[in-house]
Design a protein around this motif. Structure first.
Motif, PDB file in Angstrom:
ATOM      1  N   TRP A   1      -3.520 -37.345 -69.863  1.00 54.64           N
ATOM      2  CA  TRP A   1      -3.215 -37.939 -71.164  1.00 54.64           C
ATOM      3  C   TRP A   1      -1.716 -37.950 -71.400  1.00 54.64           C
ATOM      4  O   TRP A   1      -1.009 -37.025 -70.996  1.00 54.64           O
ATOM      5  N   VAL A   2      -1.257 -39.000 -72.066  1.00 51.67           N
ATOM      6  CA  VAL A   2       0.131 -39.063 -72.522  1.00 51.67           C
ATOM      7  C   VAL A   2       0.079 -39.077 -74.049  1.00 51.67           C
ATOM      8  O   VAL A   2      -0.663 -39.863 -74.639  1.00 51.67           O
ATOM      9  N   GLU A   3       0.851 -38.181 -74.659  1.00 52.07           N
ATOM     10  CA  GLU A   3       0.734 -38.016 -76.105  1.00 52.07           C
ATOM     11  C   GLU A   3       2.093 -37.826 -76.764  1.00 52.07           C
ATOM     12  O   GLU A   3       2.908 -37.031 -76.297  1.00 52.07           O
ATOM     13  N   VAL A   4       2.312 -38.569 -77.836  1.00 54.87           N
ATOM     14  CA  VAL A   4       3.474 -38.341 -78.691  1.00 54.87           C
ATOM     15  C   VAL A   4       2.989 -37.477 -79.856  1.00 54.87           C
ATOM     16  O   VAL A   4       2.010 -37.825 -80.516  1.00 54.87           O
ATOM     17  N   VAL A   5       3.661 -36.356 -80.073  1.00 50.82           N
ATOM     18  CA  VAL A   5       3.245 -35.462 -81.154  1.00 50.82           C
ATOM     19  C   VAL A   5       4.243 -35.547 -82.315  1.00 50.82           C
ATOM     20  O   VAL A   5       5.351 -36.057 -82.151  1.00 50.82           O
TER      21      VAL A   5
ATOM     22  N   ASP B   1      11.445 -41.123 -74.386  1.00 46.47           N
ATOM     23  CA  ASP B   1      11.260 -39.729 -73.950  1.00 46.47           C
ATOM     24  C   ASP B   1      10.927 -39.642 -72.464  1.00 46.47           C
ATOM     25  O   ASP B   1      11.395 -38.752 -71.762  1.00 46.47           O
TER      26      ASP B   1
ATOM     27  N   ALA C   1       9.324 -35.985 -78.223  1.00 43.35           N
ATOM     28  CA  ALA C   1       8.020 -35.615 -78.765  1.00 43.35           C
ATOM     29  C   ALA C   1       6.881 -35.997 -77.835  1.00 43.35           C
ATOM     30  O   ALA C   1       5.721 -35.927 -78.224  1.00 43.35           O
ATOM     31  N   THR C   2       7.180 -36.386 -76.593  1.00 44.20           N
ATOM     32  CA  THR C   2       6.141 -36.929 -75.722  1.00 44.20           C
ATOM     33  C   THR C   2       5.757 -35.943 -74.621  1.00 44.20           C
ATOM     34  O   THR C   2       6.621 -35.429 -73.908  1.00 44.20           O
ATOM     35  N   TRP C   3       4.466 -35.698 -74.526  1.00 44.91           N
ATOM     36  CA  TRP C   3       3.925 -34.785 -73.521  1.00 44.91           C
ATOM     37  C   TRP C   3       3.000 -35.535 -72.580  1.00 44.91           C
ATOM     38  O   TRP C   3       2.267 -36.431 -72.995  1.00 44.91           O
ATOM     39  N   VAL C   4       3.023 -35.122 -71.312  1.00 41.78           N
ATOM     40  CA  VAL C   4       2.050 -35.617 -70.340  1.00 41.78           C
ATOM     41  C   VAL C   4       1.207 -34.417 -69.921  1.00 41.78           C
ATOM     42  O   VAL C   4       1.752 -33.363 -69.573  1.00 41.78           O
ATOM     43  N   GLU C   5      -0.107 -34.565 -69.987  1.00 39.08           N
ATOM     44  CA  GLU C   5      -0.972 -33.404 -69.768  1.00 39.08           C
ATOM     45  C   GLU C   5      -2.196 -33.776 -68.943  1.00 39.08           C
ATOM     46  O   GLU C   5      -2.869 -34.771 -69.218  1.00 39.08           O
TER      47      GLU C   5
ATOM     48  N   THR D   1       4.972 -32.870 -67.728  1.00 40.93           N
ATOM     49  CA  THR D   1       5.899 -33.543 -68.646  1.00 40.93           C
ATOM     50  C   THR D   1       7.260 -33.757 -67.990  1.00 40.93           C
ATOM     51  O   THR D   1       7.823 -34.853 -68.050  1.00 40.93           O
TER      52      THR D   1
END
Lengths: 286, 286
Positions: free
Chosen positions: A106-110, A164, B104-108, B131
């Protein structure tokens, strides 16, 4: 226009294009194409040698109670419209091509960009959007990617993700396209009955009302939101999800409107949830 | 060897390389280079025209109680070793270049790959790894990227990420490099006192013990793990974090060893947490 269902086929087409030094534009869509999409495609065609449009109803951006199953699909008509709008390659993968066996990434902006506005009523929606768009970015590796200002929060989230994660891609944002009477183009407009279609005009009209209020000197965020809310509530078929005036950069509310704010709406007309937005600018001279 | 601190500088160097049709290998490291890293770099140099090595102690993959602050750093020595190993471009960005303002972007990767083994004792660790590696992949856009088998779980997680997100990059995995007495090379070996250094041999020796047990016919996962655990516990300075025999594909335990299993260890020697692993193969003929 060539059509592709697999990543491998599309990639070999794109490798050829790159070998010829052709620039590549990407227009990600979920199909059910309307003038809004076509405007993205025409812009992409004017700015790139190759235009890839994807038509993919992405399951991960729909909530369990949302309209994934009923989302309008009409590939044959979409293909004809896309070709006319200058698309050179249509990418129409089955779900299992984009989300292959064992898929777990998953890629997510928090933070505020995904927690505000639609993020509150559609939890997980933007995680689905960033996850599928990062896949499309890597599959196509375009020079430019095109998104509509109608989905303004999506635009801000994708800008953040692109920056990012250092995607080497220029994001281009294309203005909202409206029907003659002001209704913002949306694939979900197809859900509306005639009566609902008429009632749906309350969204764009309330944005015009907000502009008038600001022109008349109102700067208080709560007052502007309250006026817009009252305006929409005059329409019996309308149920407000949110009316918010936020800062365009972080999508968070400020007490006062300064320079420019983003007024964003989500309103249900019957069972159909519609969104619209506009920038509110404080006049330089008063 | 050229050295770069900013993405912009590195990219303009790489754009030139691509214009000359040169292939690009990437070796991501956290510095404190040892023979394990140098083996990655030499392999990359043999397979690519250009080798980019990154030296970046990535804060997002350290837990709050971990050794981010004390992690060994020696840029000058690292640069000399990297140049000797065939690196053509050293990328050594400050933290705020990789994680810019507003980031603010994460890869998980979710599921068994990140929940098992080190995922249990280092929550968030692999999220930090995916990330930062996705950022490095997009910054460098290499043809091939090199990782060590010593970090076997990291390898499996990054393979999953690369496949799921359609990174157009070949992952190359390079065998564990060991000291003459068997200790797996690690930057964290520098933390060990002489006595601890001797005690740390229990890790590699216990892997050899496991191979003997399997050769002698043991196939029961719990029995193999128990034998290895007992073997390690003979070393007074050793405190076991985990000893697990898992399937190499999903890193989940099976009741019986079939064909090939991955035996993975994490053991504390004093304050230093060390990992090691080996594949256990069932002989084709018995």
């Amino acid at each position: 226009m060539q059509c592709f269902e697999t990543v491998e086929q599309l990639r070999s087409y794109l490798t050829e294009a790159r070998r010829r030094q052709q620039s590549i534009g990407l227009v990600p869509t979920m199909g059910a194409l309307h003038e809004g999409h076509l405007s993205l495609m025409r812009t992409a065609a004017a700015e790139n040698d190759i235009v890839v449009a994807s038509i993919f109803v992405n399951p991960t951006q729909f909530g369990p109670q949302e309209d994934l199953a009923t989302y309008p699909r009409n590939l044959e008509k979409d293909a004809r419209l896309a070709a006319q709008a200058g698309v050179t390659a249509l990418f129409h993968p089955p779900v299992e091509e984009v989300y292959r066996s064992g898929n777990a990434t998953w890629v997510e902006v928090v933070g505020s960009l995904t927690e505000s506005l639609c993020g509150r009523s559609r939890p997980g929606h933007f995680r689905g959007v960033t996850t599928v768009v990062s896949r499309l970015f890597n599959i196509v590796q375009p020079d430019r990617a095109y998104f509509g200002q109608k989905d303004v929060q999506q635009v801000q989230v994708l800008k953040r993700m692109t920056q990012d994660l250092f995607f080497d891609i220029q994001l281009r944002v294309v203005p909202i396209v409206r029907e003659n009477d002001g209704l913002a183009m949306s694939s979900r407009n197809a859900y509306l009955s005639d009566t609902e279609r008429q009632a749906a005009l309350i969204l764009s009209r309330s944005l015009e009302e907000a502009k008038r209020i600001v022109k008349d000197g109102e700067r208080d965020t709560a007052a502007i939101e309250a006026a817009v809310t009252a305006f929409i509530q005059k329409e019996e078929l309308a149920v407000i999800d949110y009316v918010e005036l936020v800062h365009p950069d972080d999508l968070m509310r400020r007490e006062q409107l300064e320079a420019v704010g983003l007024l964003a709406l989500a309103v249900r007309i019957g069972k159909t949830r519609l969104i619209d937005n506009t920038f509110l600018e404080v006049p330089a001279c008063s």
